[in-house]
Structure formats: structure tokens, C-alpha cells
Write an enzyme that holds these catalytic residues in place. Sequence first.
Site, short mmCIF file in Angstrom:
data_model
loop_
_atom_site.label_atom_id
_atom_site.label_comp_id
_atom_site.label_asym_id
_atom_site.label_seq_id
_atom_site.Cartn_x
_atom_site.Cartn_y
_atom_site.Cartn_z
N ALA A 1 34.51 39.51 39.72
CA ALA A 1 35.42 38.82 40.64
C ALA A 1 36.85 39.23 40.33
CB ALA A 1 35.27 37.31 40.47
N GLY B 1 30.77 39.31 38.07
CA GLY B 1 30.24 39.35 39.44
C GLY B 1 29.70 40.71 39.81
N GLU C 1 26.24 40.54 38.70
CA GLU C 1 25.52 39.62 39.60
C GLU C 1 25.21 40.30 40.93
OE1 GLU C 1 28.53 36.55 38.90
OE2 GLU C 1 26.88 35.20 38.46
N GLU D 1 32.21 36.00 31.60
CA GLU D 1 32.89 34.83 32.16
C GLU D 1 33.33 33.81 31.10
OE1 GLU D 1 30.35 36.36 33.42
OE2 GLU D 1 30.47 36.46 35.59
N1 T1G Z 1 40.33 40.93 38.17
C1 T1G Z 1 41.60 41.34 38.44
N2 T1G Z 1 42.27 42.28 37.74
C2 T1G Z 1 41.61 42.81 36.69
C3 T1G Z 1 40.28 42.44 36.34
C4 T1G Z 1 39.65 41.45 37.14
N3 T1G Z 1 38.40 41.06 36.90
N4 T1G Z 1 39.92 43.17 35.26
C5 T1G Z 1 40.97 43.96 34.96
N5 T1G Z 1 41.97 43.75 35.81
C6 T1G Z 1 43.27 44.44 35.83
C7 T1G Z 1 44.06 44.25 34.57
O1 T1G Z 1 44.82 43.06 34.64
C8 T1G Z 1 44.92 45.49 34.56
O2 T1G Z 1 45.96 45.27 35.51
C9 T1G Z 1 44.01 46.55 35.17
O3 T1G Z 1 42.99 45.84 35.90
C10 T1G Z 1 43.33 47.41 34.13
O4 T1G Z 1 42.71 46.50 33.22
C11 T1G Z 1 31.68 35.38 40.01
C12 T1G Z 1 33.71 34.57 38.51
C13 T1G Z 1 37.19 45.98 33.33
C14 T1G Z 1 36.77 46.49 30.91
O5 T1G Z 1 36.33 39.25 32.93
O6 T1G Z 1 37.26 43.41 30.76
O7 T1G Z 1 33.24 37.85 37.75
O8 T1G Z 1 47.89 45.47 33.92
O9 T1G Z 1 43.95 47.27 31.18
O10 T1G Z 1 41.14 48.66 29.40
O11 T1G Z 1 30.53 35.19 37.98
O12 T1G Z 1 39.83 45.05 32.43
O13 T1G Z 1 47.11 47.44 35.26
O14 T1G Z 1 48.23 45.48 36.41
O15 T1G Z 1 41.85 45.85 30.99
O16 T1G Z 1 40.12 50.03 31.30
C15 T1G Z 1 34.65 38.67 35.03
C16 T1G Z 1 37.84 41.59 32.79
C17 T1G Z 1 35.56 38.11 36.10
C18 T1G Z 1 36.44 41.58 33.37
C19 T1G Z 1 38.70 47.51 32.09
N6 T1G Z 1 35.15 39.99 34.66
N7 T1G Z 1 38.37 42.94 32.69
O17 T1G Z 1 39.42 47.67 30.89
O18 T1G Z 1 41.71 48.25 31.80
S1 T1G Z 1 35.03 36.48 36.52
C20 T1G Z 1 35.99 40.17 33.63
C21 T1G Z 1 38.04 43.74 31.63
C22 T1G Z 1 33.61 36.75 37.43
C23 T1G Z 1 31.60 35.86 38.60
C24 T1G Z 1 32.84 35.53 37.80
C25 T1G Z 1 38.72 45.07 31.58
C26 T1G Z 1 37.83 46.26 31.99
P1 T1G Z 1 47.38 45.96 35.25
P2 T1G Z 1 42.60 46.91 31.69
P3 T1G Z 1 40.59 48.74 30.78
#
Ligand code: T1G
Length: 685
Positions: free
Chosen positions: A62, A103, A106, A126
Site C-alpha cells: 500500500a 499489499g 497480498e 505491516e
Molecule cells: N508507500 C509510499 N512510499 C514508500 C513506500 C510505501 N509503501 N515504501 C517506500 N516508499 C518511498 C520512500 O519513502 C522513499 O521515498 C522511496 O519510496 C524509496 O524508499 C494493505 C496496508 C520497498 C524495501 O512497509 O521497506 O501494504 O525518500 O529509500 O531502500 O496490508 O522502501 O525517495 O521520497 O526505502 O530501495 C507495507 C516499506 C505498506 C514497505 C525499498 N509496505 N518500504 O527500499 O528505498 S502497508 C512497507 C520499504 C500495506 C497492506 C498494508 C522500502 C523498500 P523518498 P527507500 P529502498
Amino acid sequence: MLSTHYAVTGNVAVISLDHPPVNGLALAARQGLLRDVTRALESSEIGSIVLTGNGRIFSAGADITEFGTPDALAEPSLRTLIEALEDAPKPVVAAIDGVCFGGGLELALGAHYRVAAAAARIALPEVKLGLVPGAGGTQRLPRVLGLRAAADMITDGAARTAAVLAELPGQKLLDLVVDTDVESAAVRFAESLGNSVPLPRIRDLTVDRDEDLAPLRATLAKRGRGLRAPLVALDLVEQARGPFSDGTSAERAAFTQLVDDGQSAGLRHAFFAERAAQNVPGVTKDTTARTVSKVAVVGAGTMGTGIAMNFLNAGIPVALSESSREALLRGVATIRRTYEAQVEKGRLAYTAFVDRMSLLETSLEYADLASCDLVIEAVFEDMDVKRAVFTELDAVMKPGAILASNTSTLDIDLIAEFTRRPSDVVGLHFFSPANVMSLLEIVRPKKVSDEVLATALEVARRIGKVPVVAGVCDGFIGNRMLARYRRAADDLLEAGASPGQIDSAIEQFGYAMGPYRASDLSGGDIGWAVRKRQYLENPDVRRNEIADELCEMGRFGQKTGAGWYDYEDGRRDAVPSPVVAELLASYYQRNGIRPQSYSAESIVQRLVFSLVDEGARILEEGIALRASDIDVVYIAGYGFPRYRGGPMYYAETVGLSTVEAALRADGIEPAPLLVELARDGRTFD
Ligand code: T1G
């Protein structure tokens, strides 16, 4: 412009997510996916569908930036999309490469089949955001991995590679794992399906073997320190034993509750704060970082060996240097022992151990370090020693090499002046144990070039550290605030609180360890040596009578079997000590103090608000670039509970005027910035 691409190979529709930066499933991406899936299902030329990412990332899940906006709830929701895939009358194959998180996983669980690249990283992270999977993950994953494996994955939120998951007995998550191009493998897989019916839907499966999750529940309860999401997630996995629709309804309710919970807000703040910290004035996308292909570490003590392992772990060759062969051999033995222990615990493959040790060179001569691109000094914290080391390094290191100091207290501007290349000198302050703690304070001397700073940030990313840039002052950001925090605790001790009351109050707040248990762990003699040096340098400096008396009794902590607490039979359980109670009683009597009692809340306020006040001063002096950087320092380096967002964020949730009033009630004149913001009803950032 909707964020997907539609292409056709033979009779297979290949739908690719393309929603930078990480294929977050924002509304545009969901709309694009539904549009393309519908198009494929309506086309008579299409027999099956492959769903893929753009190579580096399948999907990060997400879009967290959407939370709290109308888009997050707008149709098509992720659940609608997943059901559209699962109910599709044509086979849907997910081609998983790069990152498949939250997501994103999922979504892939809604497909009928999953083909993955062996190195693909798969997670339901999450809980790290204070949430639970909200689109069926807690119900579908147990049906394909089993209860325990799914519970582990969902409650720790950590990534596993497809190769590791494919080895799980009886797993039905991955139908094929490849080392080749995953998209073409998935297209071939789809073509091979023909018109096989019925198409497998995970929601029709049942959990095939019951497993006892009680031990995991006990562990989570013990380690959770107040974080709610993991235990909620475990309850939902337990429900996967029952009907799918009941489980998904419970999941939806839990997700809705948690997303509005303060803990999730704090964790999301911490997530974005870590990324914001990498935006440093003067360092832009056009600033060229230097290449670092070999690193020298000067000093093979606890810090030096820890620092060296960071680079070995990242596959970067290290030249470890010492002044004596004995010290060098001790350092190499420490590194070897650390890796051997990890191999024995099954946390490191033996081949990785061998590879890492093969990257380690040793040296007794500075000249041997000349070809390194970066040298990090980790020798004794004494300016004369630093002068000698940096003079030598400056004489031998190749032009363009970066000279870094791991100093935690000394003036890096002064250290830079020991060289003829001050623009190549930077502070890289690691935290012990350096190969474990994620924080790296990058200390910015006045003359350092933007290029060297960009390189330091790049190196931090490569070795998996969380970097924060700090200005030059005594203690930079973290240790300067720590001194205030410890002083606040000692003030309470001197007024009547016991070490146990102070520690348990702050541990209830979410710290892993209070200041006195922490001192017993690291050794009170370290602080004692610093105080004795300070007393000599500045006879007027306020003394710490109680701590000094404890050290004069030889009570340094666990290493001496007694400190602020007693440690019976060499065990690590901190037992309240009658000796310390007696020491405090005589201190109160000697100083005519009537011991006061303190509530846990007042203890937490005193300690945490002291951090906030010092953080405000650090901010107004420009030592920290932003308040959220201070939060990152305290979460990544000092054990501040992550779900509270860090001291500055926490202060804003409490209200800066409340903080100001509490400081004044404790006789502390708050930082001018804090007073100004409280008066204007503004926040730090
Ligand atoms: N949403 C929005 N922005 C995100 C994002 C996300 N999920 N993940 C990363 N970014 C942005 C981050 O802020 C940065 O922005 C850029 O992308 C690069 O990130 C329904 C509700 C994927 C392993 O928790 O673990 O799904 O600073 O520097 O080192 O059940 O980002 O460039 O402006 O970290 O290559 C669950 C979190 C969401 C994943 C990549 N997912 N992200 O790492 O790059 S909740 C997460 C990460 C969900 C469902 C539920 C890592 C990465 P900017 P980065 P990276």
C-alpha cells in the site's frame, strides 16, 4: 496517467505495475490494474494473465503516503482487486521479482499461481508500521505456508527470500522459483496451463495442520514492550483455522482500528524520518559520491572490529590495522569468533563466513593502507593520539581518499586540521556494538566537501546503516542529549528515587533498558573515567557523588558482579541491592535530604522532557538539520521506543506547552525555541 502497462505475448496478457518509486498500490495503480485485468478477461485472444512489477520491485505494498486521505479508501480497493484476480475465469500468474511486500504480497496471493525469482524478497512488514496486513494476508498466508511459518513472518515483519520460502515443507505459496528472468518464466508457466480448471483459489484452502502458537505468543508478549500490532496479528492468524470470511472480517476491523492508533502514526513518522534524514543541504542527485571499493580501519579494538565487520558483511574488502601484532591478532580473533557464533546459531551460512574472512587483510604499517578509498580511525579517545594517527594517514593515503574518525566526543574540526586535506575529513560515529547498532552519525566538519558527505551517505546505505548528519559540538546529537537524560535520572536519584524505580518507569514507557541497568551492562567504570578526567580539567564541574562512590566500591556492574544492582551467580538478572540502598540512605542523611517519592509518569516526564529540551537547543544551534533527525538518532541509536516516534515527535503528541510547563515545574528554564513554538502553538518541523 494510470500506473500500469499492458502487453500481449502469444495469448498471455502481461500487466506490469509502473508506479514510481516502489510500485506502491496507490489509487492510480489500483485503477490501472483493474482496467487492464478487465481488458484481458474481456479479450477473446487472451488465455491467461501474468502480473508483474518493473524488475527491481514487484510492489512495496500500500502507498503509505495515501493513508488518511480519501484515496486510501476509494474503490477499487486492494481487496476488490485481489478478489477480481481470484475470481477471474482465466489463470492469473504473479511474476515476483525484487521486492514483494505488504499489499504487494497480498495482491500476489490473489493470483492463482506465483512464480518468483529466487532472490526476490517477500514480506508482510505491516507490524513495523503498527498495522496488520489489511487485504487478506493474515488469512491467505497461513493457508499456503502453515500457521507457524505465516505467524512468524507476519509478526516479525521481516523479509524472506523466495528461495528460503520455497524450502518450507508443504508450502503452496510459490509454484516455481527461478534464477532466470522471472517474467518470461511466468509467461511460459501461464502458457503451459492451457485451460486447466478449476483454478486454485487460496481462500478455498484450509490450514492443513494445527500448530501451537502459544510459545510465539509468549515471546511476543515478553519482547513487545507495549507494541500492540504483533499480538493482534497473531490473533488473526489463529483465526485462519476458521472460515475465511470470518477471518477477513476480523482482519478488516483490526486494521481499521490500528491505522488510527497513535502507535502506527509514530511508526510511520519514524519510517519517513529515516528517509528524510538522507536529504542533506549541499548534497543533491548531481553530487558525485566517490567510489569506495576498499576500506581501512585503524584500531582493532571493540569499535574497530565492529566497524570492520559492517564492511565485510556488505562484501567490501577491509584492511585492519593496529600498532602491535598482539592487538591485531586479538582483533582478527574477535571478528572470527563473532562470525563463528553466527554460523553455529544458523544465522550465517558457512560459505558467507569464509567469504567475509577472505575479504579481511591485516596490517601493521600505515603504508599498506595507501590504496584504500576510505580509512576510518577507531583508536583511543585522546586528541594527541588522533593527531598522530591523522598526521600519518595524511602522509600515506592516496589523493582523494576519505579520512574518517569514529570519535564520539572530540572536535572533528580540529582533527581535520591535522591534515593537509581537511575537505576529505569527516566524522563517522558508530555505536557499540558497531556491527549491530543501525545508527551512524555523520559528523560534518566545517571544511568537508559535499562530495565527501555524499560518499559518507552512500557508504551508510551500502552497509545498511541509518545515517544522520550532525554538526560539531560536544557529543554531537545523541551523546549530548544522553548526558542530559542521565543527569535527569541522577537528579531523581539524589532526591529520593531508586535505580529500580527509575529504570522500571522508563522501561514501562518502552525503552529496552533504563539508565542504571544500561550502565551496569556497559560498565560504570567507563563513565567514571570520563568524570575523573572532567573533574581534573574543570574542578567546578558538578560531581556525581553517588556514582563515584559506587565505583570507588568497585561496583562497575555486570562485569564485577555488582553495580547499581546485584547479579547473583554471574546471572544477568538485575537484583535490587541492599548495598546501594544503604549508599543512597547515607547520601540522603549526609546531605540532609528527605527522600521524595516519584510516580512512574513523573520519572518518564523528567527523563524524556530533558531529551526534548536538549534536542530543541541542538535544533536552534543547527547541530541537527531537523527535529525528525533527532528522532531517528534516538530510535536507531539509543533505544527510544520506535512506536512513540522519537523524543521530538513524542513531545508534539504531548503538546509543547505541556513540556514547557513540566520543565519549568522541575526548575529548568526551557530552550528558547521550545518556548517560542509552545507560545505560537507550532511544532518543531
Ligand atoms: N508507500 C509510499 N512510499 C514508500 C513506500 C510505501 N509503501 N515504501 C517506500 N516508499 C518511498 C520512500 O519513502 C522513499 O521515498 C522511496 O519510496 C524509496 O524508499 C494493505 C496496508 C520497498 C524495501 O512497509 O521497506 O501494504 O525518500 O529509500 O531502500 O496490508 O522502501 O525517495 O521520497 O526505502 O530501495 C507495507 C516499506 C505498506 C514497505 C525499498 N509496505 N518500504 O527500499 O528505498 S502497508 C512497507 C520499504 C500495506 C497492506 C498494508 C522500502 C523498500 P523518498 P527507500 P529502498
